[in-house]
Design a protein around this motif. Structure first.
Motif, PDB file in Angstrom:
ATOM      1  N   PHE A 196       0.843  -0.958  -0.103  1.00 51.47           N
ATOM      2  CA  PHE A 196      -0.024  -0.065   0.123  1.00 51.47           C
ATOM      3  C   PHE A 196       1.153   1.005  -0.253  1.00 51.47           C
ATOM      4  O   PHE A 196       0.394   2.180  -0.629  1.00 51.47           O
ATOM      5  CB  PHE A 196      -0.967   0.050   1.681  1.00 51.47           C
ATOM      6  N   ARG A 197       2.306   1.046   0.377  1.00 51.37           N
ATOM      7  CA  ARG A 197       3.076   2.096   0.867  1.00 51.37           C
ATOM      8  C   ARG A 197       3.645   2.710  -0.664  1.00 51.37           C
ATOM      9  O   ARG A 197       3.124   3.311  -1.365  1.00 51.37           O
ATOM     10  CB  ARG A 197       4.000   2.187   1.794  1.00 51.37           C
ATOM     11  N   TYR A 216      -9.202   6.509   0.497  1.00 53.01           N
ATOM     12  CA  TYR A 216     -10.482   5.438   0.238  1.00 53.01           C
ATOM     13  C   TYR A 216      -9.755   4.885  -0.695  1.00 53.01           C
ATOM     14  O   TYR A 216     -10.691   3.334  -0.782  1.00 53.01           O
ATOM     15  CB  TYR A 216     -11.073   6.349  -0.080  1.00 53.01           C
ATOM     16  N   THR A 217      -9.318   4.694  -2.056  1.00 45.35           N
ATOM     17  CA  THR A 217      -9.581   3.319  -3.551  1.00 45.35           C
ATOM     18  C   THR A 217      -9.095   2.243  -2.325  1.00 45.35           C
ATOM     19  O   THR A 217      -9.301   0.856  -2.372  1.00 45.35           O
ATOM     20  CB  THR A 217      -9.059   3.805  -4.132  1.00 45.35           C
ATOM     21  N   GLY A 218      -7.812   2.339  -1.243  1.00 44.18           N
ATOM     22  CA  GLY A 218      -7.057   1.318  -0.970  1.00 44.18           C
ATOM     23  C   GLY A 218      -7.692  -0.041  -0.368  1.00 44.18           C
ATOM     24  O   GLY A 218      -7.973  -1.041  -0.094  1.00 44.18           O
ATOM     25  N   LEU A 241     -10.747  -1.084  -1.590  1.00 44.87           N
ATOM     26  CA  LEU A 241     -10.408  -2.603  -2.692  1.00 44.87           C
ATOM     27  C   LEU A 241      -9.796  -3.677  -1.710  1.00 44.87           C
ATOM     28  O   LEU A 241      -9.934  -5.080  -1.689  1.00 44.87           O
ATOM     29  CB  LEU A 241      -9.064  -2.065  -3.485  1.00 44.87           C
ATOM     30  N   MET A 242      -9.290  -3.295  -0.024  1.00 40.14           N
ATOM     31  CA  MET A 242      -9.237  -4.115   1.033  1.00 40.14           C
ATOM     32  C   MET A 242     -10.231  -4.946   1.210  1.00 40.14           C
ATOM     33  O   MET A 242     -10.535  -6.573   1.055  1.00 40.14           O
ATOM     34  CB  MET A 242      -8.657  -3.415   1.974  1.00 40.14           C
ATOM     35  N   TYR A 243     -11.757  -3.956   1.461  1.00 33.89           N
ATOM     36  CA  TYR A 243     -13.072  -4.901   1.927  1.00 33.89           C
ATOM     37  C   TYR A 243     -13.623  -5.311   1.177  1.00 33.89           C
ATOM     38  O   TYR A 243     -14.160  -6.648   0.688  1.00 33.89           O
ATOM     39  CB  TYR A 243     -13.560  -3.474   2.419  1.00 33.89           C
ATOM     40  N   THR A 244     -13.475  -4.885  -0.110  1.00 31.68           N
ATOM     41  CA  THR A 244     -13.939  -5.807  -1.314  1.00 31.68           C
ATOM     42  C   THR A 244     -13.665  -7.262  -1.557  1.00 31.68           C
ATOM     43  O   THR A 244     -14.609  -8.164  -1.401  1.00 31.68           O
ATOM     44  CB  THR A 244     -14.126  -4.907  -2.815  1.00 31.68           C
ATOM     45  N   ALA A 245     -12.996  -7.405  -1.450  1.00 35.72           N
ATOM     46  CA  ALA A 245     -11.375  -8.890  -1.740  1.00 35.72           C
ATOM     47  C   ALA A 245     -12.194  -9.254  -0.280  1.00 35.72           C
ATOM     48  O   ALA A 245     -12.137 -11.206  -0.043  1.00 35.72           O
ATOM     49  CB  ALA A 245     -10.511  -8.475  -1.587  1.00 35.72           C
TER      50      ALA A 245
END
Lengths: 302, 475, 287
Positions: C140-141, C149-151, C154-158
């Motif tokens: 992520f870094r 927000y995108t990051g 994306l994480m939660y969608t996965a």
């Protein structure tokens, strides 16, 4: 006009339809999961501690050997198995019973259903903190209840290994039984009514109605619930860490707690990766077995 | 039209140039220091006081931004930040025990060369109380390698109910039964040893409805209480004190590689000390049987009036005097915790120090380092330290704690300052957490009654010996 | 009196259900009560069931004095609340969309190795998250996603995809394909078959998936703690600030936060109840 329909038909070509539909999902999962998994998997083959400046040293199965020969991993897996079996078992039983309770239409059903679903909506941390308060010998409701009505003494539930396990299992089962209930309920209400009507005519007993009509509809969802709850409960961390800190001694130290300690307290990074993959392997084996058995029984039915 | 537009554009450009020029002369540059800090009043104070009182000088503006992280997850957060190579923080509030792990990881900077080059810093270091200097800044422990500065010094004091201990009837009854005085004043508590606590606790353990201090009790009450918690370092903090007071020791980091664990940790005096700790525990509130009598559980019991005394960190003192949180805010006295009588008639009061230092990270630029030291000098100056203490903080600078009026700044200061000469620290080495976790587990088993003192210490000694030999810290 | 397992039941049943529901709900009730009372009332022995309610805890959610000075500052709580709504909402919708399409694909157009793919998707949920947190943190870094927000979306969608896919596939598998075939024979396009025939039948599945995904994402703590910054932070890490410090847990403040925080999920679940309980079939015979 031509161009777009051409593109769309390429997209929706029956041969490609399957892959096209699943592609977005696979992409997301790959991006977010696979790379970190490969990373930590690779790291488990090195000898690396995140808190020293030494570079990782490739050492084959050194980390795995280290992890498997330390006694506590087997004890930890056993503890985890007890908690998983206890909690998921309770969830199945009570989830099913609660679903039966709510399967019929009755006044105030919708509101009462919300009451039963509420525990699932709390966060793990919230459940852990308030259950810790409930179990507290001085201020907790459990102890005060026992003190007032049963013995005259404060009740110390979390002081014994058995008590601590029960405490954890009960809290976890309480939180997630609604999950199982909801899935089973969705199955119960989808049973076509005319099947029951036909069974009435045939004068089937309640038990036969249950096993031949109700249960098959519910089964796939029940199994799904058990599958997911088991996978999630194996990883349990917040509840145990806050409630008992793995104690007394190591009586409630689950693999989730051990991995956290190894990775973030001891900084034995590659060991924690190895632990994770041993766990993954174990869960994969169990899940495959489980799914295989299910498939066998399903094909038997047909 | 064009002319007008041109004029406006030119004016606009000119104003930009002017403002840049002006700002250049007013603020040549800004140096921002981001500090990771646990989220609680002593660090909040540092931010607030910095914002309102830091004297900017020169043409460099210094900005201190504390990144407040919840205490409970502080370590996880900082560890993740450091080990991922994020390099976000210039300064970090650290626990003294983490020094080894993060120094060897290459994250915390050694400060000797800066101190040697700057007489003001030299003076500050000389002004630090020796025990705290060693505890907060040195790695290995007690060496001359310096790594940090104190953010919140801390030690144990005894919080006790003046309404109970000073009650004349209770005093008379106690004297009649045990022949000694029930300790009421600070001076009274100075001669109390652990063996006296058996009597005190037996005397003060009463059930609901019985009389105490002239009134019937509305709930059970217990006597003097100390920690017995598995989480973090709770049990060890109290038990280490017992080891030292009995003349024993933990593995001595400052004596590597000769110092042993086997034979030291499970020596006879240690077993004696630990047995005393356990015996005393059984006279205390039953919560200890859960292995969950940590610093907060004990504080909750004391604030609610369920125990007559607690031995706890000064850092947890503020809620005690807060009428919104505490039922005993105006009936609490403060003294040093009991000690152990030695053969020569003196009382040994060794204890494990607490509190947190802050450190500098290794990736700071020269500008940041200069700014950091300016901040540090400001933080450890007389005015700032006094203000911090008034707001609930603490100091370990000799010129401040021994100054007139220091003890009056907070009700526990007298006990705190007097205890400072008896502080030692637990290990600073990177293996600290592994040693601590196993030790805590074993202690927990003894506390919850699953094994006896000797077995516990033998297990610990064996584990520590093995681990330390493996990492070449013992030969 | 013949009792039917599925069907109408009277007030007697309601009584039974009420008792059971109340017992089950009791700990939650305790939390709600705690939100309205002072700390000493919460810790009172014996328990104090009748007390004077106070709104202090709710006030402190939004305004608190941080240090021992008496200055009250705004806590920015509303930001965290909206972040939670935004981030959870979008990731659940995405997971639902992508997951349902994928489930349909797995169900209706099975590939070779279908089971393997399904299984691999399942395995992404099996590891304790703490193991992957550092590489994810690093990734992520490097990609600049940290704190965006995108990051985190994306994480939660996965996170939500595996359950979404398995759940929806299960529902799709149960459907009778005769209706779909009939529809196709009538000349309907694939799209209208999907949206017009299949989706309406699996509304219960969609509702259930949404509820569970929402709950999972709403309460997620560890990744939010480490991957969001002050601007994108969600509620759970903010709630963590009620723990530790000078006093253990501020039970009242935490309870108040929980009460507020649970309202959105509660509402959505209540609204979706109808869908959840409607069932899968249109009254056709199970194949």
């Amino acid at each position: 006009m031509n161009r777009s329909s051409g593109f769309l038909s390429w997209f929706m070509d029956p041969k490609r339809r399957g892959p096209m539909l699943i592609a977005p999902a696979i992409t997301v999962l790959l991006l977010v999961n696979i790379i970190p998994l490969m990373w930590s998997f690779g790291l488990s083959f090195f000898k690396y501690r995140a808190n020293t400046l030494k570079l990782p040293k490739f050492s084959w199965f050194y980390s795995y050997e280290k992890v498997l020969t330390k006694d506590n991993i087997w004890e930890t897996l056993q503890t985890t198995a007890i908690i998983v079996a206890g909690s998921v078992g309770l969830q199945m039983i009570f989830g099913f019973l609660l679903a039966l309770l709510f399967a019929s239409q009755f006044p105030l059903r919708k509101i009462l259903l919300m009451f039963v679903l509420a525990p699932m909506m709390l966060s793990n941390v919230a459940v852990a903190i308030y259950f810790k308060l409930f179990y507290e010998p001085e201020f907790g409701l459990l102890s005060q209840f026992v003190q007032s009505f049963i013995t005259g003494e404060m009740y110390v539930l979390l002081g014994t290994p058995a008590g601590a396990l029960i405490g954890v299992i009960f809290a976890d089962a309480w939180q997630w039984t609604p999950f199982v209930m909801l899935l089973v309920l969705a199955g119960l209400v989808s049973v076509p009514k005319h099947l029951y009507e036909a069974a009435e005519i045939d004068r089937m007993s309640w038990w036969r109605k249950f096993t031949t009509i109700t249960f098959p509809y519910v089964r796939s969802l029940l199994l799904l619930a058990v599958l997911f709850r088991t996978i999630e409960t194996v990883k349990i961390f917040d509840l145990v860490f806050i409630l008992t800190n793995g104690g007394p001694g190591t009586a409630t130290e689950t693999i989730g707690v051990l991995v956290y300690r190894t990775a973030f307290q001891f900084f034995r990074t590659s060991n924690s990766a190895a632990m994770g993959y041993i766990l993954l392997f174990a869960v994969i084996v169990l899940t495959s077995l489980y799914l295989y058995v299910i498939k066998q029984r399903e094909s038997e039915e047909i | 039209m064009l002319n007008l537009t041109k004029k406006i554009l030119l004016a606009f450009l000119a104003s930009i140039i002017v403002s840049i020029g002006v700002s250049k002369t007013v603020n040549a540059k800004t140096v921002e220091i981001i500090m990771a800090a646990p989220d609680w009043p002593p660090t909040r104070f540092m931010q607030e006081y910095f914002n309102s009182n830091f004297p900017q000088s020169g043409d460099t503006e210094i900005k201190l931004t504390l990144d407040f992280i919840p205490w409970d997850n502080f370590y996880t957060n900082v560890a993740a930040s450091l080990t991922s190579g994020e390099q976000k923080y210039s300064m970090i509030v650290s626990d003294s025990q983490w020094l080894g792990a993060f120094i060897e990881g290459g994250y915390f900077q050694k400060l000797n060369k800066y101190i040697d080059a700057d007489p003001e810093l030299q003076a500050i270091f000389d002004d630090m109380h020796q025990g705290y200097k060693e505890g907060y800044t040195t790695y290995p422990y007690k060496s001359e390698n310096y790594y940090g500065f104190p953010q919140f010094p801390d030690n144990y004091v005894n919080f006790y109910r003046t309404d109970i201990f000073c009650n004349p009837e209770e005093n008379a009854a106690f004297r009649a039964k045990y022949g000694k005085k029930l300790p009421c004043t600070y001076a009274d508590w100075e001669i109390v040893v652990w063996d006296d606590i058996f009597n005190i606790n037996e005397f003060l353990t009463r059930k609901k409805g019985e009389m105490m201090a002239g009134k019937p009790l509305d709930d059970d009450i217990f006597g003097v209480t100390y920690q017995a918690g598995k989480a973090y370092d709770f049990s060890s903090m109290q038990i280490n004190g017992f080891f030292w007071q009995y003349g024993g020791d933990i593995w001595d980091e400052s004596n590597q590689p000769n110092a042993q664990a086997e034979g030291v940790v499970n020596s006879d005096v240690n077993v004696e000390a630990f047995t005393k700790y356990l015996d005393l525990l059984h006279t205390m509130h039953p919560s200890h049987r859960t292995g969950g009598m940590g610093i907060f559980e004990m504080q909750a019991l004391y604030l609610e009036g369920k125990i007559a005394s607690m031995i706890n960190w000064v850092g947890l003192g503020a809620p005690v005097v807060d009428p919104n949180l505490s039922k005993v805010n105006d009936i609490t006295g403060y003294s040093r915790q009991p000690g152990t009588m030695q053969d020569d008639g003196t009382i040994s009061r060794w204890a494990n120090l607490g509190g947190q230092p802050f450190v500098l990270t290794t990736w700071m630029t020269q500008d940041e380092i200069d700014a950091a030291f300016t901040i540090i000098k400001w933080w450890l100056s007389y005015d700032t330290q006094i203000a911090a203490v008034k707001a609930g903080g603490q100091s370990c600078m000799k010129s401040i704690i021994y100054s007139d009026g220091y003890n009056a700044l907070a009700p526990w200061n007298a006990a705190y300052v007097a205890s400072m000469d008896w502080q030692k620290d637990v290990w600073h080495i990177p293996e600290f957490f592994e040693l601590l976790t196993q030790q805590q587990e074993e202690f927990d088993k003894a506390i919850t009654g699953q094994q006896d003192a000797k077995t516990t210490l033998d297990n610990i000694a064996e584990f520590q010996q093995e681990l330390l030999e493996e990492v070449d810290r013992i030969q | 009196m013949k009792k039917k397992v599925i069907g109408q039941a009277g007030w007697l049943w309601t009584l039974l259900a009420s008792v059971v529901a109340f017992i089950y709900f009791f700990p939650v009730l305790f939390i709600i009560l705690t939100a309205f009372r002072s700390r000493s009332d919460t810790l009172a022995t014996p328990p104090k069931w009748f007390f004077t309610p106070t709104f202090d805890n709710f006030y402190h959610i939004f305004f608190r004095s941080m240090s021992n000075s008496t200055e009250y500052v705004a806590t920015g709580f509303h930001m965290y609340f909206f972040n939670s709504i935004y981030i959870s909402g979008i990731s659940v919708l995405l997971a639902l969309l992508i997951g349902t399409l994928a489930a349909y694909g797995f169900s209706r157009h099975p590939l070779r190795g279908n089971d393997t793919y399904m299984f691999i998707i399942l395995t992404t949920r099996m590891l304790p998250p703490i193991i992957v947190i550092v590489p994810i943190f690093l990734i992520f870094r490097i990609t600049g996603l940290a704190g965006t927000y995108t990051g985190i979306i994306l994480m939660y969608t996965a996170f939500n995809l595996p359950f979404s896919i398995w759940m929806m596939k299960s529902f799709f598998d149960e459907l009778n394909t005769e209706i779909e075939d009939a529809s196709r024979m009538d000349g309907a396009s694939e799209r209208s078959v999907f949206f017009g025939v299949c989706i309406p039948q699996v509304k219960a599945g969609l509702a259930a998936t949404s509820v569970f995904a929402l709950i999972l994402t709403w309460n997620e703590f560890l990744f939010s703690l480490l991957l969001t910054n002050k601007l994108t932070r969600t509620m759970p890490p903010a709630m963590a600030r009620t723990i530790g410090g000078e006093i253990n847990v501020d039970y009242g403040l935490l309870a108040a936060m929980i009460c507020l925080f649970i309202i959105p999920i509660f509402l959505i679940t209540y609204i979706l109840q109808n869908q959840l309980l409607r069932g899968v079939t249109f009254g056709t015979i199970k194949k």
